[in-house]
Write a protein that holds these residues in place. Structure first.
Motif, PDB file in Angstrom:
ATOM      1  N   ALA A   1      -2.216  -3.406  -7.266  1.00  0.00           N
ATOM      2  CA  ALA A   1      -0.878  -3.765  -6.782  1.00  0.00           C
ATOM      3  C   ALA A   1       0.131  -2.742  -7.279  1.00  0.00           C
ATOM      4  O   ALA A   1       0.070  -2.302  -8.410  1.00  0.00           O
ATOM      5  CB  ALA A   1      -0.494  -5.167  -7.252  1.00  0.00           C
ATOM      6  N   GLY A   2       1.006  -2.339  -6.427  1.00  0.00           N
ATOM      7  CA  GLY A   2       2.020  -1.361  -6.808  1.00  0.00           C
ATOM      8  C   GLY A   2       1.565   0.072  -6.605  1.00  0.00           C
ATOM      9  O   GLY A   2       2.375   0.954  -6.368  1.00  0.00           O
ATOM     10  N   GLY A   3       0.277   0.347  -6.695  1.00  0.00           N
ATOM     11  CA  GLY A   3      -0.261   1.678  -6.482  1.00  0.00           C
ATOM     12  C   GLY A   3       0.410   2.734  -7.331  1.00  0.00           C
ATOM     13  O   GLY A   3       0.922   2.456  -8.410  1.00  0.00           O
ATOM     14  N   LEU A   4       0.441   3.932  -6.846  1.00  0.00           N
ATOM     15  CA  LEU A   4       1.092   5.047  -7.539  1.00  0.00           C
ATOM     16  C   LEU A   4       2.524   5.189  -7.067  1.00  0.00           C
ATOM     17  O   LEU A   4       2.854   4.917  -5.923  1.00  0.00           O
ATOM     18  CB  LEU A   4       0.339   6.358  -7.289  1.00  0.00           C
ATOM     19  N   ALA A   5       3.380   5.667  -7.939  1.00  0.00           N
ATOM     20  CA  ALA A   5       4.801   5.808  -7.599  1.00  0.00           C
ATOM     21  C   ALA A   5       5.050   6.948  -6.683  1.00  0.00           C
ATOM     22  O   ALA A   5       4.546   7.885  -6.425  1.00  0.00           O
ATOM     23  CB  ALA A   5       5.641   5.969  -8.841  1.00  0.00           C
TER      24      ALA A   5
END
Length: 112
Positions: A108-112
């Motif tokens: 969740a959120g992965g890479l920025a």
């Protein structure tokens, strides 16, 4: 044909013909409509594709008529065409299942 990936225009033409026989102009319009404009074949490209698909035994001409002094051919899938479309749908379905499973594994959120 099943040894290679089917191109989207071919997939769309076969998908339209799976609904029943169609003439060239109807194929142009229906492939564009079904693909939401992604596949907008030009007449020359369509007829070259139809000739190739006939040579491969995937479609046949089911009837011809004269409309406004022009020949109109109606095309339909052969049994081999139906089988080929089924194989491609199965291949695409497997790819979609793989991508969905991979996306579910993504943090969740992965890479920025």
């Amino acid at each position: 044909m099943s040894k290679r990936e089917m191109r989207e225009p071919t997939f769309m033409v076969l998908s339209v013909l799976a609904q029943g026989s169609q003439h060239g102009y109807a194929l142009l319009a229906e492939t564009k409509r079904l693909s939401e404009g992604r596949v907008a074949l030009q007449p020359g490209t369509l007829y070259a594709s139809l000739d190739r698909l006939r040579e491969e035994g995937l479609i046949i001409v089911v009837r011809e008529e004269i409309v406004g002094s022009r020949l109109r051919r109606y095309y339909d899938l052969t049994d081999a065409g139906v089988d080929e479309l089924h194989r491609e749908v199965k291949r695409l379905d497997a790819n979609v299942r793989l991508a969905k499973a991979s996306l579910q594994l993504r943090p969740a959120g992965g890479l920025a």
